[in-house]
Motif scaffolding. Structure first.
Motif, PDB file in Angstrom:
ATOM      1  N   THR A 212       0.728  -1.392   0.101  1.00 55.36           N
ATOM      2  CA  THR A 212      -0.036  -0.060  -0.138  1.00 55.36           C
ATOM      3  C   THR A 212       0.865   1.322  -0.213  1.00 55.36           C
ATOM      4  OG1 THR A 212      -0.031   0.209   2.462  1.00 55.36           O
ATOM      5  CG2 THR A 212      -1.727  -1.385   1.385  1.00 55.36           C
ATOM      6  N   LYS A 213       0.160   2.345  -0.157  1.00 53.56           N
ATOM      7  CA  LYS A 213       0.790   3.721   0.083  1.00 53.56           C
ATOM      8  C   LYS A 213       0.853   3.741   1.605  1.00 53.56           C
ATOM      9  CE  LYS A 213      -1.240   5.665  -4.199  1.00 53.56           C
ATOM     10  NZ  LYS A 213      -1.960   6.702  -4.970  1.00 53.56           N
ATOM     11  N   ASN A 214       1.261   4.980   2.118  1.00 53.87           N
ATOM     12  CA  ASN A 214       1.241   5.355   3.544  1.00 53.87           C
ATOM     13  C   ASN A 214      -0.316   5.310   3.828  1.00 53.87           C
ATOM     14  OD1 ASN A 214       3.918   6.469   2.630  1.00 53.87           O
ATOM     15  ND2 ASN A 214       4.110   5.954   4.602  1.00 53.87           N
TER      16      ASN A 214
ATOM     17  N   VAL B 227      -5.220   7.398   2.428  1.00 57.35           N
ATOM     18  CA  VAL B 227      -3.898   7.744   2.324  1.00 57.35           C
ATOM     19  C   VAL B 227      -3.578   8.864   3.233  1.00 57.35           C
ATOM     20  CG1 VAL B 227      -2.036   8.281   0.671  1.00 57.35           C
ATOM     21  CG2 VAL B 227      -4.040   6.996   0.041  1.00 57.35           C
TER      22      VAL B 227
ATOM     23  N   VAL C 133       3.312   2.100   5.635  1.00 55.87           N
ATOM     24  CA  VAL C 133       3.271   1.491   4.546  1.00 55.87           C
ATOM     25  C   VAL C 133       2.895  -0.084   4.807  1.00 55.87           C
ATOM     26  CG1 VAL C 133       4.221   0.118   2.544  1.00 55.87           C
ATOM     27  CG2 VAL C 133       4.841   2.589   3.192  1.00 55.87           C
TER      28      VAL C 133
ATOM     29  N   TRP D 277      -5.457   3.447  -2.572  1.00 58.63           N
ATOM     30  CA  TRP D 277      -4.153   3.267  -1.532  1.00 58.63           C
ATOM     31  C   TRP D 277      -3.430   1.800  -1.903  1.00 58.63           C
ATOM     32  CZ3 TRP D 277      -5.554  -1.528   0.291  1.00 58.63           C
ATOM     33  CH2 TRP D 277      -6.748  -1.851   0.583  1.00 58.63           C
TER      34      TRP D 277
ATOM     35  N   VAL E 229      -0.377   0.203  -4.041  1.00 54.66           N
ATOM     36  CA  VAL E 229       0.698   0.616  -5.146  1.00 54.66           C
ATOM     37  C   VAL E 229       0.958  -0.785  -5.908  1.00 54.66           C
ATOM     38  CG1 VAL E 229       3.089   1.149  -5.228  1.00 54.66           C
ATOM     39  CG2 VAL E 229       1.672   2.033  -3.367  1.00 54.66           C
TER      40      VAL E 229
END
Length: 403
Positions: A334-336, A342, A348, A371, A373
């Protein structure tokens, strides 16, 4: 917050094929001690603990080269045994091998060590084992195969029980197995009430306190895809932490209570508050169940809901950098993320549950959530996390074969 870069290798490496250890010392497992820079615990299994069988005496030879194993470390405790954990063929009950746990103290940081686990007849004692020559012990273990341990998810039962060679390096990269911690070792029989016997007997993590493990007295089988929460399991291998260079590692039990004022919750708050980020800039947490999940499976497990309600605010407050998870037999990054959106202040989330079990997880949505990646549900693989400095780390996901 630290910055995390991503690399995905597209090539497919050589596949590992199943084999079974038939040597006298097997199922070798390494874990850092309470002082990770100077201690390492070597765990291994020997003969089956059938009734009336005397366990072998165990030890570890360690040194600075494959042919320089000049230090002998004897066992520090009597081997463990646990019996009748799983029904066997023909109505017989399973008797696990004897489990040996030997901690090597006084290691020097930034030094490569080699080791070999050894065992002998108990009547001959530690002295008899220590007096065997290195060549005699190597001959005893001549069929041992090499195993390079890596960052992996859930191993395929029965095929990942490889052994470690005598020239295996003692100081290796740290290994996370979040997909295997510790749901598959709850081990409750339909008509029994004991839980986590295998997990507590086979492994020796850097424990903070001795295990507090009560019986689970509700009859019937447990649903292993969604076991009840919480289970009466505290300390021991359930949850623990250690510092390793610039990183603080916090391993959380999804099956112990995470509620406020529980033992685990209070311990976690104390651990996170104690980190001096000027000295230890990276905080890496591990829990079996993913808080964020792009797949259909495991959306509303009680452990997940409890973690999101009680622990996620702590992850945000104390700036946890990365949360490693498993449970779902797939991979995602994931993103942060924090509190459902997000957020650059959130961790992460890395789900790495695709190392061996069948990867059949289906996506919740054809288009990945905003969210997400990266996500893969059809490749087995593992990951490698490298801390570069105080502000940057590198994460590498390495697919090895189609599921």
């Amino acid at each position: 917050m630290g910055s995390l870069s991503l690399t995905v290798k597209n090539e497919v490496s050589a596949q590992a094929h199943p084999r079974y250890c038939r040597v006298t010392s097997k199922h070798v497992h390494l874990a850092v001690g309470r002082d990770p820079a100077r201690e390492m615990t070597v765990s291994f299994a020997t003969k089956r603990s059938d009734p009336g069988i005397m366990p072998p005496v165990g030890g570890v030879r360690v040194g600075l080269g494959p042919d320089k194993l000049d230090r002998f470390v004897p066992e520090q405790e009597f081997p463990l045994r646990y019996n009748e954990t799983l029904p066997g063929v023909g109505g017989h009950m399973y008797h696990a091998p004897f489990q040996h746990h030997i901690t090597i103290y006084g290691l020097e940081p930034d030094t490569t060590y080699y080791y070999m686990v050894v065992n002998g007849n108990r009547p001959e004692g530690i002295e008899g084992l220590a007096n065997k020559t290195l060549q005699q012990q190597q001959q005893q273990e001549e069929d041992i195969s090499r195993l390079r341990r890596k960052l992996i998810g859930a191993p395929y039962d029965g095929t990942s029980k490889a052994c470690a060679d005598y020239d295996h390096k003692l100081f290796i990269d740290l290994i996370y197995i979040p997909a295997q911690h510790p749901s598959t070792d709850i081990d409750k029989l339909e008509h029994g009430n004991q839980i986590f016997l295998a997990y507590e007997n086979r492994f020796r993590m850097p424990q903070i306190r001795p295990t507090q493990l009560d019986s689970y007295d509700i009859p019937g089988k447990l649903n292993m895809n969604g076991p009840p929460y919480p289970l009466p399991y505290e300390w021991g291998n359930a949850y623990y932490s250690f510092a390793y260079g610039p990183t603080k590692h916090v391993v959380i039990s999804a099956y112990s209570s995470m509620d406020p004022d529980s033992l685990q919750y209070n311990w976690l708050v104390e651990e996170l508050e104690s980190v001096d980020r000027a000295v230890t800039p990276w905080v890496l947490a591990t829990i079996h169940t993913p808080l964020y999940n792009t797949f259909h499976q495991h959306k509303n497990d009680p452990q997940i809901l409890a973690a999101k309600e009680h622990l996620e605010p702590l992850f945000l407050k104390y700036h946890v950098n990365v949360l490693f998870t498993g449970h779902v037999h797939a991979y995602q990054r994931t993103k942060n993320v924090a509190m459902g959106r997000v957020d650059p202040e959130g961790p992460v989330h890395l789900t790495i549950g695709a190392s061996g079990r069948q990867c059949k997880a289906t996506y919740m949505n054809e288009t990945a959530e905003e969210w997400i990646v990266a996500r893969y549900s059809s490749y087995h693989g593992y990951g490698r996390f490298t801390v570069l400095n105080k502000t940057h780390a590198h994460w590498e996901w390495i697919p090895v074969s189609l599921a």
